[in-house]
Design a protein around this motif. Structure first.
Motif, short mmCIF file in Angstrom:
data_model
loop_
_atom_site.label_atom_id
_atom_site.label_comp_id
_atom_site.label_asym_id
_atom_site.label_seq_id
_atom_site.Cartn_x
_atom_site.Cartn_y
_atom_site.Cartn_z
N SER A 45 0.85 -1.18 0.00
CA SER A 45 0.00 0.00 0.00
C SER A 45 0.89 1.23 0.00
N SER A 72 -4.48 7.59 1.56
CA SER A 72 -5.80 7.38 0.95
C SER A 72 -6.69 6.54 1.84
N GLU A 73 -7.97 6.56 1.53
CA GLU A 73 -8.91 5.72 2.28
C GLU A 73 -8.59 4.25 2.07
N ASP A 74 -8.17 3.87 0.85
CA ASP A 74 -7.82 2.47 0.59
C ASP A 74 -6.66 2.01 1.48
N THR A 75 -5.64 2.85 1.61
CA THR A 75 -4.51 2.49 2.47
C THR A 75 -4.94 2.43 3.93
N ARG A 111 -7.88 1.61 5.00
CA ARG A 111 -8.62 0.36 5.16
C ARG A 111 -7.68 -0.84 5.25
N ALA A 112 -6.61 -0.81 4.45
CA ALA A 112 -5.64 -1.91 4.49
C ALA A 112 -4.96 -1.98 5.85
#
Length: 370
Positions: free
Chosen positions: A220, A252-255, A257-258
């Motif tokens: 990520s 980011s939101e994706d990172t 979440r990860a």
């Protein structure tokens, strides 16, 4: 609640000094692929120390580990110019954009430079009109505020007018070579903004990243634009009197979440580089894994030194750093979280690296602390 915490301590800066033979300061990238550099591995629980190769570092990782990498890209931040009228030479080092075409910079020579001074920027391509830089003011810390005249953004012209800046301990005569400019950039660099490379990532090749993915390691990205002060030695007698410069970061939101998923599952979050770690611990001070994941875009001046309790970071991949630097203090803190023992642990690790002739600093070898 997951949060990083700086614990109270008084430390002398010279506690972080060590003997480094000058010939171990890497002056050029390693011959061959980037991942052929060496790797010193330190396991904190067992206190085991092992020597390896960076290309083999998947052997020390587990499926499900989450690597956090800084995708900031080094900009051609060094400009060369002449004073309008007299022709005196100037070097301009871009530090941070303030507003459109107005920048905070370092100037050489700078002591006698006055507001209103005009500097004609030298360019690689011919221009009908030279690019002019006007000195506006001098800051309290000795830097300058300048304005570049023209409607086109300066950061869109840097490939023409600038050059990639190498650290001062890398000796070069003239401009950096094409190889220097390529190797002083990570293969995953994506977002312009740094004036120095996040050097732990310089060891990765596309093939190694693919090997990690096949091994089950998750990757990520964060962005922290590295400022010039990151590598500066600390000049105060007491380390705790030092004040860190601010650096811009995004996650980011994706990172997020990860990270959240990894922590809740008990999987390790491993920072590739001190810049990635500083993002993680800056986030840990304002967010917990029990809260909704959200993107964050802020500045940080987090200063991590022993003793420190880490909030989100379980492992660190990093290069070997300058004596008495904030980076060495951070790695000392990570070598033994929550105690002062990491100072001696890291000095012992560095002594072993010197003994075994590891290469130090930006183009040097790497270490992994788990």
């Amino acid at each position: 609640m997951v949060s990083g915490q700086q614990l109270t301590s008084s430390l002398r800066t010279d506690q972080f000094d060590f003997h480094l033979p000058g010939e171990l300061i890497a002056q050029k990238p390693i011959d061959g692929p980037r991942d052929r550099s060496r790797l010193l591995v330190y396991e904190r629980k067992s206190h085991q120390l092992k020597h390896s190769q960076f290309r083999d570092h998947a052997a020390w990782l587990q499926p499900g580990d989450l690597l956090i990498m800084n995708n900031s890209k080094v900009i051609p931040a060094r400009l060369r110019g002449r004073k309008a009228g007299s022709g005196g030479k100037f070097e301009i080092f871009l530090l941070e954009e303030i507003t459109h075409n107005q920048w905070l910079v370092m100037l050489k020579p700078g002591k006698r430079t006055r507001p209103g001074t005009l500097i004609e920027i030298q360019t690689a391509a011919e221009r009908t009109q030279p690019l002019m830089c006007e000195v506006i003011s001098k800051t309290t810390d000795g830097h300058y505020c300048v304005t570049f005249h023209g409607s086109k953004r300066v950061d869109e012209q840097l490939e023409d007018i600038g050059e990639i800046p190498l650290p001062p301990y890398i000796q070069r005569t003239g401009k950096p070579s094409k190889e220097d400019q390529e190797r002083y950039q990570t293969v995953y660099a994506d977002k312009n903004g740094s004036v120095a490379a996040p050097t732990a990532g310089l060891h990765y090749t596309p093939e190694l990243l693919e090997t990690l993915r096949k091994h089950g390691v998750q990757l990520s990205w964060v962005t922290l634009h590295v400022g010039l002060g990151t590598f500066n030695p600390i000049k105060t007698e007491w380390a705790t009197d030092h004040r860190m410069h601010e650096e811009r970061y995004e996650i980011s939101e994706d990172t997020m979440r990860a990270i959240q998923a990894a922590k809740k599952a008990g999987r390790r979050v491993i920072a590739v580089g001190t810049t990635s770690l500083r993002v993680l611990e800056s986030v840990a001070s304002i967010w917990s894994t029990d809260q909704p994941a959200r993107p964050i875009k802020q500045k940080t001046n987090i200063f991590i030194y022993p003793p420190y309790r880490f909030g989100l970071t379980d492992g660190l991949i990093t290069n070997f750093h300058l004596p008495q630097s904030s980076l060495m203090m951070l790695v000392s803190a990570f070598s033994s979280p929550g105690s002062l023992e990491g100072i001696q642990i890291l000095k012992d690790l560095y002594a072993e690296a010197v003994k075994e002739r590891y290469r130090f600093f930006s183009f040097g070898d790497a270490m992994m602390i788990l």
